[in-house]
Design an enzyme around this catalytic site. Structure first.
Site, PDB file in Angstrom:
ATOM      1  CG  ASP A 238     -15.263 -56.195  16.344  1.00  0.00           C
ATOM      2  OD1 ASP A 238     -13.925 -55.853  16.053  1.00  0.00           O
ATOM      3  OD2 ASP A 238     -15.138 -55.230  17.027  1.00  0.00           O
TER       4      ASP A 238
ATOM      5  CE  LYS B 182      -9.172 -53.771   8.796  1.00  0.00           C
ATOM      6  NZ  LYS B 182      -8.374 -53.594   9.919  1.00  0.00           N
TER       7      LYS B 182
ATOM      8  CB  VAL C 241      -7.345 -43.890  21.555  1.00  0.00           C
ATOM      9  CG1 VAL C 241      -8.850 -42.752  21.878  1.00  0.00           C
ATOM     10  CG2 VAL C 241      -6.405 -42.895  21.984  1.00  0.00           C
TER      11      VAL C 241
ATOM     12  CB  THR D 165      -8.736 -54.271  15.138  1.00  0.00           C
ATOM     13  OG1 THR D 165      -8.912 -53.761  15.569  1.00  0.00           O
ATOM     14  CG2 THR D 165      -8.325 -56.071  16.451  1.00  0.00           C
TER      15      THR D 165
ATOM     16  CG  ASP E   4     -13.276 -48.376  10.531  1.00  0.00           C
ATOM     17  OD1 ASP E   4     -14.079 -49.380  10.137  1.00  0.00           O
ATOM     18  OD2 ASP E   4     -12.043 -47.597  10.627  1.00  0.00           O
ATOM     19  CG  ASP E   5     -15.624 -43.127   5.916  1.00  0.00           C
ATOM     20  OD1 ASP E   5     -15.084 -42.868   7.380  1.00  0.00           O
ATOM     21  OD2 ASP E   5     -14.642 -43.167   5.139  1.00  0.00           O
TER      22      ASP E   5
END
Length: 192
Positions: A46, A6, A131, A2, A26-27
């Site tokens: 995760d 990337k 955030v 994380t 992530d999508d």
């Protein structure tokens, strides 16, 4: 890892490579209501079960079946990249994410594998500046994020091969140059 760089790397590569698209893991996150919660109250983002991985595979295969309709060759790309010979019919897909090499159906698709690493302290520092929606709860990094990173990293080291590990603490331009040059060499080999 994380916050290892990337997405930044993928976007920079997209700008300088011919006919390059990005698919981001992530999508494919499930909605918060479908993500499991552990006994400490941590949402388990995760882990592979927090993602629609089958949908991601379908999306990648769809791109592979018809990259020309997905390809993005912008004026900026044409002027900034050092094109290997005859790249007009070359299409590049960057698949960017944190659990890509731990999902079996994806492993047959990779031409190149890169894995950005960070030491614990740097990763925690970077994560604390981001955030997230939903926001990380107190103790989430140490209680879930980092342990899952170590678990999946150990798993991929046991089961995956041909991974190039990249030090995420290095300057972004150095990492970009390394990966870009590797891709250009591969494109050149494919052309010979």
């Amino acid at each position: 890892v994380t916050n290892g760089g990337k997405t930044t790397l993928a976007k920079k590569l997209q700008k300088i490579l011919p006919n390059c698209d990005i698919i981001c893991q992530d999508d494919f996150f499930k909605p918060e209501s479908e993500v499991e919660t552990d006994q400490r109250g941590f949402k388990l983002y995760d882990v592979l079960d927090a993602l629609y991985m089958d949908e991601m595979v379908k999306c990648i295969r769809s791109w592979m079946n018809n990259p020309a309709y997905s390809g993005v060759l912008t004026e900026e790309t044409q002027t900034t990249c050092i094109n290997p010979k005859n790249t007009e019919d070359v299409y590049i897909l960057i698949v960017e994410g944190f659990l890509l090499y731990n999902y079996g159906p994806l492993n047959e698709l990779w031409d190149r594998r890169y894995f950005l690493t960070l030491p614990y302290e740097e990763c925690k520092k970077r994560r604390s500046t981001r955030v997230y929606q939903p926001a990380d709860t107190p103790g989430y990094f140490d209680g879930h994020v980092w342990p899952m990173y170590l678990k999946y990293k150990n798993e991929l080291e046991e089961n995956a091969s041909n991974i190039v590990y990249l030090d995420g603490t290095k300057p972004q331009d150095e990492i970009l140059s390394h990966v870009y040059n590797d891709i250009v060499q591969e494109l050149t080999k494919q052309r010979e």
